[in-house]
Scaffold this motif. Structure first.
Motif, PDB file in Angstrom:
ATOM      1  N   ILE A  55       0.821  -1.224   0.000  1.00 55.02           N
ATOM      2  CA  ILE A  55       0.000   0.000   0.000  1.00 55.02           C
ATOM      3  C   ILE A  55       0.850   1.268   0.000  1.00 55.02           C
ATOM      4  CG2 ILE A  55      -1.952  -1.147   1.104  1.00 55.02           C
ATOM      5  CD1 ILE A  55      -1.074   0.347   3.712  1.00 55.02           C
ATOM      6  N   THR A  57      -6.139   2.297  -1.598  1.00 55.22           N
ATOM      7  CA  THR A  57      -7.053   1.673  -0.649  1.00 55.22           C
ATOM      8  C   THR A  57      -8.422   2.345  -0.740  1.00 55.22           C
ATOM      9  OG1 THR A  57      -6.298   3.164   1.107  1.00 55.22           O
ATOM     10  CG2 THR A  57      -5.217   1.017   0.940  1.00 55.22           C
ATOM     11  N   PRO A 107      -4.711  -9.882  -1.228  1.00 52.42           N
ATOM     12  CA  PRO A 107      -5.651  -8.807  -1.533  1.00 52.42           C
ATOM     13  C   PRO A 107      -6.974  -9.223  -2.169  1.00 52.42           C
ATOM     14  CG  PRO A 107      -3.982  -8.940  -3.236  1.00 52.42           C
ATOM     15  CD  PRO A 107      -3.595  -9.956  -2.182  1.00 52.42           C
ATOM     16  N   ARG A 145      -9.310  -0.863  -6.589  1.00 54.14           N
ATOM     17  CA  ARG A 145      -8.920  -0.453  -5.242  1.00 54.14           C
ATOM     18  C   ARG A 145      -8.920  -1.648  -4.300  1.00 54.14           C
ATOM     19  NH1 ARG A 145     -12.175   3.073  -7.512  1.00 54.14           N
ATOM     20  NH2 ARG A 145     -14.125   2.618  -6.389  1.00 54.14           N
ATOM     21  N   LEU A 146      -8.065  -1.584  -3.295  1.00 53.94           N
ATOM     22  CA  LEU A 146      -7.990  -2.639  -2.289  1.00 53.94           C
ATOM     23  C   LEU A 146      -9.139  -2.477  -1.314  1.00 53.94           C
ATOM     24  CD1 LEU A 146      -6.305  -4.967  -0.985  1.00 53.94           C
ATOM     25  CD2 LEU A 146      -5.186  -3.191   0.388  1.00 53.94           C
ATOM     26  N   ILE A 204     -10.795  -2.983   4.507  1.00 61.20           N
ATOM     27  CA  ILE A 204      -9.681  -2.039   4.417  1.00 61.20           C
ATOM     28  C   ILE A 204     -10.021  -0.664   4.983  1.00 61.20           C
ATOM     29  CG2 ILE A 204      -8.159  -0.797   2.834  1.00 61.20           C
ATOM     30  CD1 ILE A 204      -7.392  -3.725   3.386  1.00 61.20           C
ATOM     31  N   VAL A 237      -7.617   1.369   7.611  1.00 59.24           N
ATOM     32  CA  VAL A 237      -7.194   2.762   7.495  1.00 59.24           C
ATOM     33  C   VAL A 237      -7.552   3.533   8.765  1.00 59.24           C
ATOM     34  CG1 VAL A 237      -7.553   4.917   6.240  1.00 59.24           C
ATOM     35  CG2 VAL A 237      -7.351   2.756   4.981  1.00 59.24           C
TER      36      VAL A 237
END
Length: 276
Positions: free
Chosen positions: A73, A154, A236, A242-243, A265, A269
Motif C-alpha cells: 500500500i 485503498t 488482496p 482499489r484494495l 480495508i 485505514v
C-alpha cells in the motif's frame, strides 16, 4: 475456507481438519498450502502489489518458503493478516523468525525471479481479536522501498467498491482445489461482494469467529465454487481498482453457503490513523 485465514497449512494441521473454519495460512514447519479456488493463473506484472510472505527457515525451500500473502500500500509498507504472524502459523514466536521476507515480482515460487526483501518491522493491529477474528491485519515495514508502481490505492469508508453485487478478484498462491493442491504460480479468482447479512447469517458467532460488518467484508459466490483457501491469508481482495479486503477467514474453501470473510480495508485505514 478457513478461520482467520491465514489460510495456511499450519492451521489446518493444528485444527486437524482441512475443511475446518480457520485462518487461511500455512502450518509450520511445512510451507503454506492454499491457493485460490476456482481461479486462473495471472501475471504478477499485472498486479505488482500482490506479494508473498516467506520464511525458508520455517517453511522450507519449496515454493520459496511462502506461507501467506500480502499487498503493497506504500513503497515500504505491506499489509497482511494478523493471524499470519501468530505462533500457531509460524511454529515459533514471531521474534524467533529470523528470515521473514516479502517476495515481489515473482510469478512462479519455484524460481528466483523478482526480489526478496527483508521485513524490518512488524506491527500487529493492537485491536485484533483472535477469537472473533475482528481487526485481522498486520503492517510490515520493508528494509528496502519498492517502486511506486507496485502500490495499490485503498478504498475508504463509503467507497462504491464495497457495494453488494460489485465484481472483485482475490489473489494468492494458496490451495486451488481445497484438497491440498498448492499453486506455484499466482492465481486470481473472480468473486462478488456480498451483502453483510449473507455472512452474518453464515457466521453468527462461534469459536470459529463472528462476522462483524464494521471490520469485515463478505465476498464469494452464494452457490460456492470461487474462493480463497489455505495459504492465501493476507492476500488482496480488489474491486474497481482499489484494495477493499485482506483474505482472513471462512468455513472450508468454495463451499455453498460459506462465503469468504475479508478484513475491511476502510477499518484498517481507521485503525492505522489512530496508531500512526
Amino acid at each position: 475456507m478457513r478461520p482467520p485465514i491465514v489460510r495456511t497449512l499450519a492451521q489446518a494441521l493444528v485444527l486437524g481438519a482441512a475443511a475446518a473454519v480457520l485462518p487461511l495460512a500455512s502450518p509450520a514447519p511445512a510451507a503454506a498450502d492454499s491457493v485460490v479456488i476456482g481461479g486462473r493463473p495471472v501475471r504478477v506484472a499485472d498486479s505488482p502489489w500482490t506479494v508473498a510472505l516467506a520464511s525458508r527457515d520455517r517453511f522450507g525451500g519449496t515454493r520459496s518458503g511462502q506461507f501467506c500473502g500480502g499487498v503493497v500500500i506504500a513503497r515500504s509498507t505491506v499489509l497482511t493478516a494478523a493471524h499470519c504472524m501468530r505462533e500457531e502459523v509460524l511454529g515459533v514466536p514471531l521474534g524467533r523468525v529470523r528470515d521473514l521476507k516479502v517476495i515481489s515480482g515473482r510469478d512462479d515460487l519455484a524460481t528466483n525471479t523478482g526480489n526478496e526483501i527483508s521485513v524490518r518491522r512488524v506491527r500487529i493491529n493492537p485491536e485484533y481479536d483472535a477469537y472473533t477474528n475482528a481487526g485481522d491485519f498486520a503492517v510490515l515495514t520493508l528494509s528496502e522501498a519498492l517502486p511506486e508502481a507496485y502500490t495499490i490505492r485503498t478504498a475508504g469508508a463509503g467507497d462504491a467498491a464495497y457495494e453488494p453485487g460489485t465484481g472483485a478478484a482475490v489473489y494468492g498462491w494458496g490451495d486451488t482445489t481445497g484438497g491440498g493442491d498448492y499453486a506455484r504460480t499466482l492465481h486470481a479468482a473472480d468473486v462478488t461482494v456480498l451483502a453483510d447479512k449473507v455472512c452474518e447469517e453464515a457466521y453468527p458467532g462461534s469459536a470459529d469467529g463472528t462476522y462483524t460488518s464494521a471490520s469485515m467484508v463478505c465476498a464469494g459466490e452464494l452457490k460456492g465454487g470461487r474462493d480463497a483457501c489455505q495459504g492465501d491469508s493476507g492476500g488482496p481482495l480488489v474491486a474497481q481498482g482499489r484494495l477493499i479486503g485482506l483474505v482472513s477467514w471462512g468455513d472450508g474453501c468454495g463451499q455453498a453457503g460459506s462465503p469468504g470473510v475479508y478484513t475491511r480495508i476502510s477499518d484498517v485505514v481507521r485503525v492505522m490513523s489512530r496508531y500512526a
